[in-house]
Design a protein around this motif. Structure first.
Motif, PDB file in Angstrom:
ATOM      1  N   ILE A 299     -29.467 -26.115  -7.228  1.00 59.27           N
ATOM      2  CA  ILE A 299     -29.889 -25.000  -6.366  1.00 59.27           C
ATOM      3  C   ILE A 299     -28.678 -24.347  -5.719  1.00 59.27           C
ATOM      4  N   GLU A 300     -27.748 -25.176  -5.244  1.00 62.82           N
ATOM      5  CA  GLU A 300     -26.541 -24.651  -4.611  1.00 62.82           C
ATOM      6  C   GLU A 300     -25.711 -23.837  -5.609  1.00 62.82           C
ATOM      7  N   ALA A 301     -25.590 -24.368  -6.840  1.00 57.46           N
ATOM      8  CA  ALA A 301     -24.835 -23.650  -7.879  1.00 57.46           C
ATOM      9  C   ALA A 301     -25.504 -22.321  -8.213  1.00 57.46           C
ATOM     10  N   GLU A 302     -26.835 -22.321  -8.303  1.00 52.03           N
ATOM     11  CA  GLU A 302     -27.562 -21.080  -8.596  1.00 52.03           C
ATOM     12  C   GLU A 302     -27.392 -20.062  -7.467  1.00 52.03           C
ATOM     13  N   LEU A 303     -27.458 -20.539  -6.227  1.00 46.02           N
ATOM     14  CA  LEU A 303     -27.261 -19.635  -5.092  1.00 46.02           C
ATOM     15  C   LEU A 303     -25.853 -19.059  -5.098  1.00 46.02           C
ATOM     16  N   THR A 304     -24.859 -19.897  -5.402  1.00 47.39           N
ATOM     17  CA  THR A 304     -23.476 -19.420  -5.468  1.00 47.39           C
ATOM     18  C   THR A 304     -23.325 -18.373  -6.562  1.00 47.39           C
ATOM     19  N   ASN A 305     -23.901 -18.646  -7.739  1.00 46.12           N
ATOM     20  CA  ASN A 305     -23.827 -17.678  -8.842  1.00 46.12           C
ATOM     21  C   ASN A 305     -24.549 -16.379  -8.506  1.00 46.12           C
ATOM     22  N   SER A 306     -25.718 -16.496  -7.878  1.00 45.57           N
ATOM     23  CA  SER A 306     -26.476 -15.298  -7.502  1.00 45.57           C
ATOM     24  C   SER A 306     -25.720 -14.480  -6.465  1.00 45.57           C
ATOM     25  N   THR A 307     -25.118 -15.163  -5.497  1.00 50.42           N
ATOM     26  CA  THR A 307     -24.350 -14.463  -4.466  1.00 50.42           C
ATOM     27  C   THR A 307     -23.152 -13.752  -5.080  1.00 50.42           C
ATOM     28  N   ALA A 308     -22.454 -14.428  -5.981  1.00 55.03           N
ATOM     29  CA  ALA A 308     -21.300 -13.813  -6.651  1.00 55.03           C
ATOM     30  C   ALA A 308     -21.728 -12.608  -7.473  1.00 55.03           C
ATOM     31  N   ALA A 309     -22.852 -12.730  -8.169  1.00 53.42           N
ATOM     32  CA  ALA A 309     -23.351 -11.616  -8.978  1.00 53.42           C
ATOM     33  C   ALA A 309     -23.723 -10.423  -8.098  1.00 53.42           C
TER      34      ALA A 309
END
Length: 199
Positions: free
Chosen positions: A47-57
């Motif tokens: 979940i943390e990795a997905e949030l980080t990727n979504s935020t970066a995107a």
């Protein structure tokens, strides 16, 4: 009768069944607790990795949208001013005014505009000499040693981002410009402003 006496009187297979069942339940409980911890940590990490990727995107998308907006705005300003210069040049070619008057009027229109809070229109020759600038002290200066000016001279048209430090500034700030070229007067017309001034 106590429970211990009842257990002692049970046949061996029942005793084995109870002891193996108890050991199995204990092992199952322990392994479930361990698996729960591992699965929970894995899910949280995912979940943390997905949030980080979504935020970066999202951040990249916003940056791209801002850059495109700045580029389009500066391009529109530069191209409109090229049309204005072409109009005064056509007036000179038709004999309505002298070339010196046409240049003076075009320069006055260019200098009358502001972009954002501190942005402006300026013109540079294809040799890197400042021809038109709101601050008179810049006029006639050779600025061809600046990397963004060399790019302007080479391209003569297009969008350029660079760092610029005004006298009195603590550090360079991101700046953007769009330039167009008016060949008859050798004017590289550029509309520029600091990027942070665009809301």
């Amino acid at each position: 009768m106590t429970i211990s006496w009842q257990l002692k009187s049970l046949p061996i297979r029942h005793k084995l069944l109870f002891s193996y069942s108890a050991a199995f339940i204990l092992a199952l409980a322990l392994s479930s607790a361990v698996m729960y911890g591992v699965v929970r940590r894995t899910i949280e990490a995912n979940i943390e990795a997905e949030l980080t990727n979504s935020t970066a995107a999202l951040l990249n998308m916003v940056r791209t949208a801002v850059s495109v907006s700045i580029k389009n705005h500066l391009r529109a300003v530069a191209e409109k001013n090229l049309e204005i210069v072409q109009y005064f040049y056509s007036q000179y070619r038709q004999g309505a005014m002298s070339e010196a008057e046409a240049r003076a009027r075009a320069e006055a229109v260019l200098l009358s505009q502001k972009i954002g809070l501190t942005g402006y229109i300026a013109c540079v020759s294809s040799t890197g000499t400042m021809l038109i600038h709101p601050e008179k002290s810049w006029i006639g200066q050779d600025i061809s040693h600046q990397a963004f000016v060399q790019e302007m001279i080479t391209r003569k048209e297009g969008y350029i981002e660079y760092e610029w430090q005004n006298p009195g500034d603590d550090q360079p700030r991101p700046k953007a410009l769009y330039c167009t070229y008016f060949a008859p007067w050798d004017w590289i017309i550029n509309a520029s402003s600091y990027r942070r001034e665009f809301a």
